[in-house]
Design a protein around this motif. Structure first.
Motif, PDB file in Angstrom:
ATOM      1  N   ILE A   1       0.447   3.844 -13.620  1.00 34.35           N
ATOM      2  CA  ILE A   1      -0.454   2.749 -12.923  1.00 34.35           C
ATOM      3  C   ILE A   1       0.222   1.271 -13.105  1.00 34.35           C
ATOM      4  N   PRO A   2       1.009   0.863 -12.402  1.00 36.41           N
ATOM      5  CA  PRO A   2       1.870  -0.386 -12.799  1.00 36.41           C
ATOM      6  C   PRO A   2       0.943  -1.583 -12.694  1.00 36.41           C
ATOM      7  N   ARG A   3       1.224  -2.591 -13.426  1.00 35.28           N
ATOM      8  CA  ARG A   3       0.419  -3.668 -13.309  1.00 35.28           C
ATOM      9  C   ARG A   3       1.030  -5.017 -13.338  1.00 35.28           C
ATOM     10  N   PHE A   4       0.522  -5.903 -12.397  1.00 34.98           N
ATOM     11  CA  PHE A   4       0.967  -7.170 -12.267  1.00 34.98           C
ATOM     12  C   PHE A   4      -0.172  -8.133 -11.826  1.00 34.98           C
ATOM     13  N   CYS A  40       0.760  -1.078   0.175  1.00 37.00           N
ATOM     14  CA  CYS A  40       0.012  -0.058   0.041  1.00 37.00           C
ATOM     15  C   CYS A  40       0.859   1.203  -0.049  1.00 37.00           C
ATOM     16  N   VAL A  41       1.870   1.220   0.717  1.00 35.07           N
ATOM     17  CA  VAL A  41       2.743   2.471   0.962  1.00 35.07           C
ATOM     18  C   VAL A  41       3.662   2.431  -0.372  1.00 35.07           C
ATOM     19  N   LEU A  42       4.258   1.715  -0.729  1.00 27.92           N
ATOM     20  CA  LEU A  42       5.283   1.687  -1.565  1.00 27.92           C
ATOM     21  C   LEU A  42       5.017   1.523  -3.152  1.00 27.92           C
ATOM     22  N   TRP A  43       3.612   0.948  -3.347  1.00 27.24           N
ATOM     23  CA  TRP A  43       3.180   0.512  -4.859  1.00 27.24           C
ATOM     24  C   TRP A  43       1.908   1.528  -4.863  1.00 27.24           C
ATOM     25  N   LEU A  44       0.959   1.603  -4.035  1.00 25.69           N
ATOM     26  CA  LEU A  44      -0.265   2.413  -4.291  1.00 25.69           C
ATOM     27  C   LEU A  44      -0.362   3.874  -3.789  1.00 25.69           C
ATOM     28  N   LEU A  45       0.410   4.188  -2.813  1.00 27.31           N
ATOM     29  CA  LEU A  45       0.537   5.607  -2.296  1.00 27.31           C
ATOM     30  C   LEU A  45       1.116   6.464  -3.337  1.00 27.31           C
ATOM     31  N   PRO A  46       2.129   6.214  -4.090  1.00 27.71           N
ATOM     32  CA  PRO A  46       2.687   7.114  -5.040  1.00 27.71           C
ATOM     33  C   PRO A  46       1.638   7.321  -6.352  1.00 27.71           C
ATOM     34  N   THR A  47       0.808   6.215  -6.549  1.00 19.26           N
ATOM     35  CA  THR A  47      -0.123   6.793  -7.438  1.00 19.26           C
ATOM     36  C   THR A  47      -1.306   7.939  -6.937  1.00 19.26           C
TER      37      THR A  47
END
Length: 411
Positions: free
Chosen positions: A356-359, A300-307
């Motif tokens: 929006i990174p996707r995996f 949440c912090v490292l992936w979603l927060l920057p978005t």
């Protein structure tokens, strides 16, 4: 001063319908997209272990050639020049050039490989299974292959020329060729991926990535409405002149508002992630694995927060400058284009410089590890852009307080 204003702003969001609509949409998006079914160990002899990308260059070359011949025969080529799907119709001279490249790839004359392809098509039957999936049955295997005398470097050079004819964003660009090498996964590969989910990802990290992928989609647009709502509310209440005349610095005003937006968006995300974590813990317990309890908070912090930071700061800047809802259009267009740009073959796994990174895969531990360096650069970039946008918003706000922009517009 900052603390009291920040708390006041947070309380304001607790009375806003936008805040509760955000919570509902966030939770519904999670519930309707995430499938946290119990992990199943693959059994030897299963009919299907899904698909993977082959790293065998010969496989990549032959599968690419097959796709190229199919596209050529149907005179149907597709590109994604700026992320949008675009069908390309080539001229007769361009098709002739593509045909020459196919002959160069195969070492066969045009009439020879065309005759082989016609033979393959005649024995091809198309049907649909019980789930409505498209199924091809081959009476004659596809027998056209890349010449053994052609090296992979030579193959790449030819495909680059093919891609130049078709256009920018073609699947025949050298960097995209691996997407053609889709092959059935073997039992050994399926078993290794299962073991990686258990022991490398500790179950929770695998599901946290999937959680981030899905929630990243909706967080690529929702934060814009927080920024737009806050600025438009001030405009409609007609208190701008009163606020502008206060001795409080523009920096404190903008930062307190922006911080309250981010915090009030992030808290519901954490609650949804806790709900997702409890399901992942159940799966980990059923598999007899010790989970990573902090997996979701890390993502949440490292992936979603920057978005969230990027979307809200950009919308805040645009809305503060224009004092209208133009940011909705800008944010919507960027979001729509970004989703298309992330499309990547059989697997939706793409970082690049997309915000929006996707995996969209459960597991695939090794594939994700290869993406990590680019993901770190990506998240740092959008965090830095967010800071820049906030600084620019402070500047715009300061100029407005002095009547600068109003004078400029009148001029």
């Amino acid at each position: 001063m900052f603390g009291s204003l920040f708390i006041k702003e947070c309380k304001m969001w607790l009375k806003s319908i936008v805040f509760y609509a955000y919570i509902i949409i966030l939770f519904l998006f999670y519930v309707t997209n995430m499938d946290e079914s119990t992990l199943k160990k693959p059994k030897e002899g299963q009919d299907d272990y899904e698909w993977t990308y082959s790293d065998d260059k010969k496989v990549i070359m032959n599968r690419t050639l097959e796709d190229l011949i199919r596209d050529y025969s149907g005179e149907h080529f597709v590109t994604y020049p700026i992320g949008f799907y675009k069908e390309v119709t080539l001229s007769d001279s361009e098709l002739k050039k593509i045909s020459e490249y196919i002959s160069e790839l195969t070492g066969m004359k045009e009439e020879e490989w065309k005759a082989e392809y016609d033979k393959y098509v005649e024995g091809l039957s198309v049907s649909y299974d019980e789930n409505g999936n498209y199924v091809e049955e081959e009476a004659v295997p596809f027998g056209i292959e890349v010449s053994d005398e052609l090296s992979y470097d030579e193959f790449e050079n030819i495909m680059e020329k093919v891609s130049e004819i078709i256009g920018r964003g073609s699947d025949y660009e050298p960097a995209q060729l691996i997407k053609h090498g889709i092959v059935p996964k073997t039992y050994e590969q399926a078993l290794k991926e299962y073991e990686d989910i258990l022991h490398e990802d500790k179950v929770t990290n695998a599901y946290a990535r999937l959680f981030s992928d899905y929630l990243g989609i909706i967080l690529g647009i929702l934060p814009a409405f927080f920024a737009i709502t806050r600025v438009i509310k001030e405009k409609r209440s007609k208190v701008s002149d009163v606020i502008y005349s206060k001795k409080m610095s523009s920096t404190v005003m903008v930062l307190s508002r922006y911080a309250s937006m981010v915090v009030m968006m992030f808290i519901p995300l954490i609650f949804v992630s806790v709900f997702a974590l409890t399901q992942s813990l159940y799966i980990a317990d059923a598999a007899g694995v010790s989970p990573d309890y902090f997996a979701y908070i890390k993502y949440c912090v490292l992936w979603l927060l920057p978005t969230m930071l990027f979307v809200s700061s950009l919308a805040y800047l645009i809305t503060e400058f224009t004092k209208n809802i133009f940011a909705v259009l800008v944010s919507g267009v960027i979001w729509f284009v970004s989703l298309f740009m992330a499309l990547d073959g059989a697997f939706l796994e793409h970082v690049g410089w997309n915000y929006i990174p996707r995996f969209n895969s459960l597991g695939r531990y090794e594939a994700f590890n290869e993406m990590i360096p680019q993901l770190i650069k990506n998240r740092c970039l959008y965090s830095a852009l967010s800071i820049i946008f906030v600084v620019l918003t402070i500047l715009v706000y300061s100029i407005k307080r002095r009547g600068g922009i109003k004078k400029w517009k009148k001029a």
